[in-house]
Design a protein around this motif. Structure first.
Motif, short mmCIF file in Angstrom:
data_model
loop_
_atom_site.label_atom_id
_atom_site.label_comp_id
_atom_site.label_asym_id
_atom_site.label_seq_id
_atom_site.Cartn_x
_atom_site.Cartn_y
_atom_site.Cartn_z
N ARG A 102 -34.45 59.99 -96.58
CA ARG A 102 -33.19 60.20 -97.27
C ARG A 102 -32.17 61.03 -96.93
O ARG A 102 -30.92 60.84 -97.25
CB ARG A 102 -33.64 60.57 -98.68
CG ARG A 102 -34.64 59.76 -99.51
CD ARG A 102 -34.88 60.07 -101.15
NE ARG A 102 -35.05 61.35 -101.28
CZ ARG A 102 -36.61 61.60 -101.27
NH1 ARG A 102 -37.39 60.69 -100.90
NH2 ARG A 102 -37.07 62.45 -101.63
N ALA A 105 -25.39 58.91 -112.28
CA ALA A 105 -25.74 58.08 -111.11
C ALA A 105 -26.15 58.92 -109.94
O ALA A 105 -26.92 58.41 -109.13
CB ALA A 105 -24.97 56.88 -110.79
N ARG A 106 -25.41 60.04 -109.80
CA ARG A 106 -25.38 60.70 -108.57
C ARG A 106 -26.45 62.04 -108.45
O ARG A 106 -26.39 62.79 -107.68
CB ARG A 106 -23.90 61.33 -108.18
CG ARG A 106 -23.07 60.35 -107.92
CD ARG A 106 -21.71 60.93 -107.43
NE ARG A 106 -21.73 61.91 -106.34
CZ ARG A 106 -20.64 62.75 -106.08
NH1 ARG A 106 -19.47 62.76 -106.71
NH2 ARG A 106 -20.91 63.45 -104.89
N ASP A 151 -35.29 60.01 -106.60
CA ASP A 151 -35.01 58.79 -105.56
C ASP A 151 -35.70 57.58 -106.20
O ASP A 151 -34.73 56.30 -106.28
CB ASP A 151 -35.46 59.07 -104.42
CG ASP A 151 -34.80 58.13 -103.33
OD1 ASP A 151 -33.77 58.14 -103.06
OD2 ASP A 151 -35.54 57.15 -102.74
N THR A 152 -36.60 57.40 -106.74
CA THR A 152 -37.11 56.24 -107.47
C THR A 152 -36.46 55.88 -108.61
O THR A 152 -36.27 54.66 -109.00
CB THR A 152 -38.74 56.29 -107.88
OG1 THR A 152 -39.35 56.75 -106.71
CG2 THR A 152 -39.33 55.03 -108.35
N ALA A 180 -33.39 56.19 -109.20
CA ALA A 180 -31.81 56.14 -108.82
C ALA A 180 -31.40 54.77 -109.23
O ALA A 180 -30.21 54.69 -110.00
CB ALA A 180 -31.74 56.33 -107.13
N PRO A 181 -32.10 53.71 -108.82
CA PRO A 181 -31.64 52.29 -109.49
C PRO A 181 -31.33 52.29 -110.94
O PRO A 181 -30.49 51.77 -111.43
CB PRO A 181 -32.69 51.34 -109.02
CG PRO A 181 -33.29 52.21 -107.91
CD PRO A 181 -33.35 53.57 -108.19
N GLN A 182 -32.26 52.97 -111.83
CA GLN A 182 -32.19 52.94 -113.13
C GLN A 182 -31.16 53.82 -113.70
O GLN A 182 -30.38 53.48 -114.32
CB GLN A 182 -33.57 53.37 -113.73
CG GLN A 182 -34.93 52.75 -113.45
CD GLN A 182 -36.17 53.17 -113.99
OE1 GLN A 182 -36.68 54.35 -113.25
NE2 GLN A 182 -36.79 52.93 -115.09
N ALA A 205 -28.37 54.46 -111.98
CA ALA A 205 -27.15 53.69 -111.79
C ALA A 205 -26.50 53.00 -112.86
O ALA A 205 -25.43 52.52 -113.14
CB ALA A 205 -27.24 52.79 -110.56
N THR A 206 -27.34 52.40 -113.60
CA THR A 206 -26.92 51.36 -114.97
C THR A 206 -27.09 52.30 -116.18
O THR A 206 -27.08 51.68 -117.06
CB THR A 206 -27.91 50.23 -114.90
OG1 THR A 206 -29.16 50.33 -114.88
CG2 THR A 206 -27.34 49.61 -113.63
N ASP A 248 -35.47 48.95 -120.63
CA ASP A 248 -35.00 47.81 -120.08
C ASP A 248 -35.90 46.93 -120.13
O ASP A 248 -35.34 45.44 -120.50
CB ASP A 248 -35.10 48.24 -118.49
CG ASP A 248 -33.91 49.27 -118.09
OD1 ASP A 248 -33.00 49.36 -118.44
OD2 ASP A 248 -34.21 49.76 -117.01
#
Length: 234
Positions: free
Chosen positions: A28, A103-104, A136-137, A139-141, A143-144, A214
């Protein structure tokens, strides 16, 4: 089983994953460096092209001579220096961990934790790597994820307040006293491990809660579409 024994068992389990977690952390970090390098290279190329076009345009109006060429070279050096200086990753601060842009959060937190590693004992570093991996895992969640939701607020509090205070409290203890027994029966090293293990476990629970939300929204939307279209077809 005593809570501290359970925590130590969890820490031992994390220790067995140290190689995987360390490789992921390095990957990463390299990815972030490549991203910054790529962005810097693009900005340098744009600045260079702009200066060359400006110099060519000025030369078409009037000869610039050696003095003009030297002036443009100086301007290019200054512009490049500004681009490179502006591309250096700033030192992560605790205030960055509670910023609205959730998100960051994973990248900011991992950068901040990277700075804390030299002051932490080896088992704690392993747990810190596990926390970084979970973020890090996530992160996609994230982001939204709506930053105004309770889940986002809980995550900011855990990562932006409680985790930094835990590590700061440990670092305030003199090095010579960190491994000695405290009044509570736990030494500072063990207290740090306990706290980091709790953070690690809570991040796992938060990821599950966000995923459940989700899944619930997906099921609701699927049910809505089924009632709307299949219902009308019937």
């Amino acid at each position: 089983m005593h809570d501290s024994d359970r925590v130590m068992e969890n820490a031992d389990a994390v220790l067995r994953r140290v190689s995987e977690g360390n490789r992921a952390r390095i990957a990463r970090r390299r990815a972030r460096r490549r991203s910054r390098l790529g962005a810097t290279s693009k900005r340098l190329a744009l600045v260079t092209v702009a200066l060359l076009l400006l110099m060519i345009g000025a030369g078409m109006v009037t000869p610039i001579g050696i003095g003009g060429a030297m002036l443009f070279a100086l301007a290019a050096a200054i512009a490049w220096a500004l681009v490179i200086f502006g591309s250096v990753e700033p030192e992560a601060r605790v205030a960055d961990l509670a910023a609205p842009d959730i998100a960051r959060l994973p990248a900011r937190t991992e950068s901040w934790l990277e700075q804390q590693r030299p002051a932490l004992p080896a088992p704690a570093i392993t747990l810190v790597d596990a926390i970084g991996l979970k973020l890090d895992t996530l992160a996609p969640q994230l982001a939204t994820l709506d930053p105004a939701t309770p889940a986002a607020a809980d995550l900011r509090k855990l990562i932006g307040e409680e985790l930094p205070e835990l590590i700061a409290g440990y670092r305030r203890v003199p090095t010579a006293l960190r491994t000695g027994a405290a009044r509570s029966g736990l030494n500072p090293d063990r207290q740090l491990l306990d706290g980091l293990a709790v953070v690690d476990e809570e991040l796992a629970r938060m990821a599950e809660r966000i995923a459940d939300g989700d899944l619930h929204r997906l099921a609701t939307q699927g049910r809505f579409l089924e009632l709307k279209y299949r219902g009308e077809g019937g």
